[in-house]
Enzyme design. Structure first.
Site, PDB file in Angstrom:
ATOM      1  CG  ASP A 129      29.025  10.855  19.035  1.00  0.00           C
ATOM      2  OD1 ASP A 129      29.946  11.641  18.724  1.00  0.00           O
ATOM      3  OD2 ASP A 129      29.221   9.693  19.419  1.00  0.00           O
ATOM      4  CB  CYS A 161      33.690   6.244  17.803  1.00  0.00           C
ATOM      5  SG  CYS A 161      33.783   6.859  19.464  1.00  0.00           S
ATOM      6  CE  LYS A 187      41.580  17.174  24.394  1.00  0.00           C
ATOM      7  NZ  LYS A 187      40.832  16.658  25.527  1.00  0.00           N
ATOM      8  NE  ARG A 208      30.773   7.148  27.725  1.00  0.00           N
ATOM      9  CZ  ARG A 208      31.335   8.219  27.209  1.00  0.00           C
ATOM     10  NH1 ARG A 208      31.907   9.113  28.002  1.00  0.00           N
ATOM     11  NH2 ARG A 208      31.348   8.412  25.907  1.00  0.00           N
ATOM     12  CG  HIS A 252      32.179   9.507  14.757  1.00  0.00           C
ATOM     13  ND1 HIS A 252      31.083   9.045  15.442  1.00  0.00           N
ATOM     14  CD2 HIS A 252      33.174   9.648  15.671  1.00  0.00           C
ATOM     15  CE1 HIS A 252      31.412   8.897  16.712  1.00  0.00           C
ATOM     16  NE2 HIS A 252      32.662   9.252  16.895  1.00  0.00           N
ATOM     17  CD  GLN A 300      28.852  11.276  23.575  1.00  0.00           C
ATOM     18  OE1 GLN A 300      29.045  10.573  22.583  1.00  0.00           O
ATOM     19  NE2 GLN A 300      29.807  11.630  24.405  1.00  0.00           N
ATOM     20  CG  HIS A 326      36.101  10.996  17.505  1.00  0.00           C
ATOM     21  ND1 HIS A 326      35.533   9.822  17.905  1.00  0.00           N
ATOM     22  CD2 HIS A 326      37.287  10.667  16.961  1.00  0.00           C
ATOM     23  CE1 HIS A 326      36.356   8.814  17.636  1.00  0.00           C
ATOM     24  NE2 HIS A 326      37.428   9.307  17.063  1.00  0.00           N
TER      25      HIS A 326
END
Length: 641
Positions: A388, A339, A469, A368, A390, A386, A515
RNA sequence: GCCGACGUAGCUCAGUGGUAGAGCAACUGAUUCGUAAUCAGUAGGUCCCCGGUUCAAGCCCGGGCGUCGGCUCCA
């Protein structure tokens, strides 16, 4: 007299003060009275011995209800604690709730339980079950309860009681079976024999109140079933799940490996890499068709970015810090999420309202630093990617963006044969932003879910501090649930990164960020797919789609021609050229769970054909190669938008 | 990170103080076979790493690394 209303609307008059059990026996039937475990009176859980003092609605739970199983497992926890204290005097009890598939009980003692201890405890616990001791509820004053547990030296119970009294409780309840007493809210079943059969599963360490600064406790996990058959079925199902374990199948199918020099980061073998890239390409194609653009951002960032995003303060211990050779400081970090870099990228250009919604998709590698003890196969790793993205949009575009996302997610899960349940999580107690902002945000998500006619569960207070969310939990082929997809509204990031767009009014406005992910992480999604399909992937996912097997070596040339034609068409085909018998090669293709084994003998060479056999043994009989190609076109192509 | 168990051939595992083993896989040779495992042979090991005890350690002790089960479910 009291009037009792049954679930079907029937009303019965009964003497005031009659116990639930006697009422059921006298006014409904002896069969139900015998099968009953506990009841709800006016919606409140009660034991069967509870007297009916006023008009009430009554609902009976028998061994057929999952709620009753939960109660019986709590009963079992008491019985186990009783057994432990009989076998190991001086052991203190703490808490022992029922959990999803059983129960646990945490004890305070100086050494762990050994497997032999568990055997003894299990044996004695089942003896207590056989003794058919009734569970007796007793109401006591806080002072009496404290005195009782202090006299027993149960320090943890005293602490719990004090906490509950501090919260305002005036009447406490004890539950007794035989000579053993626990401080407990209940309800419990009528007697120990109702539990059925108790099985202890494992012991482990735990901490008082889950905090490692507190006393170390010894936890015993167990489960209980109303009858032996149900227990056996459950044990079998667990064995089946163990056979599907992605760590085991990952090795057997040669998909991925781990090495001690890179804990928590996978080595992807050729077959695993194929699976990984099929998923990446699939997701690329579908996001592109869904109006996303793919971008790549750096993996390594100066801490300035993390200070701006807030990670440096809150997430630092989970980040891999990297030393800058010039400053000799740990000024850099591998990115743990995409992000912040997406926000930076958004901010590099001025955006018009006409650009929005802007949807950035990224499959970059993330790191991580998960706690060493938390690592597990592909489901909990330190390096992963991911699917992922946005979405930067105006506030009035939130609902339509959520609808668009769900449409995509729906399509994706359908392609993998996964069904899902939806949860909407709303404002938590600790949050930023005004109530009015939250009203609008939650309203936008609800509007979208309602427009889609998606049934959803509302989870108040479970949203992130920066926005509400929607989570999507998929259930796999053996009924386990995995939280995969998510879409989260974020009002904070646009502020922190000072993101703007120029509106129709020629003034600067704040966009909203969404997200979102569908697979979650490729690593974890692959683990789930392996277990969902038990390693027998549908042809389009299978790392090797076809293995060509010849009856004798003289067909080898033709076998290679067939393979080359399939590979040329983009299918994943191999020839097993080893000097083994045809039967052996077929056996191995089955063990490797290859969707199609193509058998070739003299007959097939003559006819320009193959004899395909599906994984599992179905013989498709000799068919022209063209017909096989048509079959593969249908089954072995990645589903495209 | 903390508690516990485990770590032996590529894989699955046996070996509890006295010369490291099996099955599968691999390799070599023979076999050329019609839908789940042909036969024979060969090779393969710092017994996770470091240190200690002992005449002697895969085995006992200490430390480290890794893997697994837990450490969220709250009377």
């Amino acid at each position: 007299m009291v009037v009792v209303t049954l679930p079907n609307g029937d009303k019965k008059e009964a003497p005031k003060g009659i116990s639930v059990h006697s009422f059921v026996k006298d006014f409904i039937g002896a069969g139900l009275a015998k099968a009953a475990v506990f009841a709800k009176v006016n919606g409140q859980d009660v034991d069967l011995a509870r007297p009916l003092e006023q008009d009430a609605s009554l609902q009976i739970f028998t061994s057929k209800n999952p709620e009753a199983q939960e109660v019986a497992r709590h009963d079992a926890a008491h019985v186990v604690a009783d057994a432990v204290q009989r076998l190991f005097p001086g052991t203190q009890v703490t808490i022992g709730p029922s959990i999803e598939e059983g129960f646990y009980y945490d004890f305070f003692r100086d050494r762990p339980f050994t497997p032999e201890d568990l055997e003894k405890i299990e044996k004695l616990a089942n003896e207590i079950v056989a003794q058919d001791l009734p569970f007796v509820r007793e109401e006591v004053s806080p002072a009496a309860a404290i005195a009782l547990f202090e006299a027993k030296g149960e320090k943890f119970k005293v602490e719990i009681i004090n906490d509950i009294v501090a919260k305002g409780a005036t009447t406490l309840t004890l539950y007794k079976h035989g000579d053993w007493v626990d401080f407990c809210l209940g309800p419990h079943g009528p007697s120990t024999s109702k539990i059925g059969v108790i099985k202890l599963l494992s012991s482990s360490g735990a901490y008082w109140r889950g905090d490692h600064r507190n006393a170390a406790l010894q936890r015993i996990y167990g489960t209980a079933f109303f009858d032996k058959k149900a227990l056996e079925a459950w044990v079998k199902q667990r064995e089946e799940a163990a056979k599907r374990d992605h760590r085991k199948l990952g090795k057997e199918l040669d998909l991925f490996h781990f090495h001690p020099f890179a804990p928590g980061s996978a080595f992807w073998a050729p077959k695993g890499t194929t699976l990984y890239t099929v998923l990446q390409d699939y997701m690329r194609a579908h996001t592109r068709a869904g109006g996303y653009v793919e971008i790549k951002t750096p993996l390594l960032f100066n801490k300035g970015l993390w200070e701006q995003s807030g990670h440096w303060g809150k997430y630092k211990e989970n980040m891999f810090l990297v030393q800058d050779s010039e400053s000799a400081e740990l000024d850099f970090s591998l990115k743990p999420m995409n992000c912040p870099s997406h926000h930076l990228f958004y901010g590099m250009k001025k955006h018009s309202y006409r650009d929005l919604p802007l949807r950035f998709h990224t499959q970059d590698v993330l790191h991580r630093n998960e706690a060493a003890g938390a690592l597990s196969g592909l489901t909990r790793v330190r390096q992963f990617a991911q699917d992922d993205a946005h979405i930067y949009c105006r506030e009035d575009q939130i609902s339509s963006e959520v609808e668009r996302f769900v449409a995509l997610l729906n399509r994706v899960y359908k392609d993998f044969g996964l069904s899902y349940a939806v949860k909407l999580s709303t404002r938590p107690p600790q949050r930023i932003g005004t109530d009015e902002l939250w009203d609008r945000a939650e309203g936008a998500l609800k509007t979208a879910l309602e427009a889609l006619k998606l049934p959803y569960e509302l989870v108040p207070g479970d949203g992130a501090f920066y926005g509400p969310k929607i989570d999507f939990a998929v259930s796999d082929s053996i009924g386990r649930n995995w939280q995969l997809g998510t879409i989260q509204l974020d009002y904070v990031a646009p502020e922190r990164f000072d993101l703007t767009y120029i509106g129709e009014d020629n003034k600067e406005h704040r966009p909203v960020v969404l997200h979102r992910a569908i697979f979650g992480s490729f690593e974890r999604f692959i683990a789930i797919l392996i277990e969902h399909f038990a390693g027998a992937f549908p042809a389009w996912l299978a790392p090797v789609q076809c293995v060509v097997v010849t009856v004798a070596d003289r067909q080898a040339e033709y076998a290679k021609q067939v393979r080359d034609r399939l590979v040329g068409l983009g299918f994943r085909a191999e020839v097993d050229e080893r000097g083994l018998s045809m039967q052996k090669k077929i056996a191995e293709a089955q063990v490797q769970k290859v969707p199609f084994t193509l058998v070739i003998g003299d007959r097939e060479v003559e006819q320009g054909a193959v004899a395909p056999r599906r994984y599992g043994g179905e013989d498709l009989k000799t068919m022209p190669v063209d017909q096989l190609v048509a079959l593969l076109e249908k089954e072995a192509r990645t589903p495209m938008p």
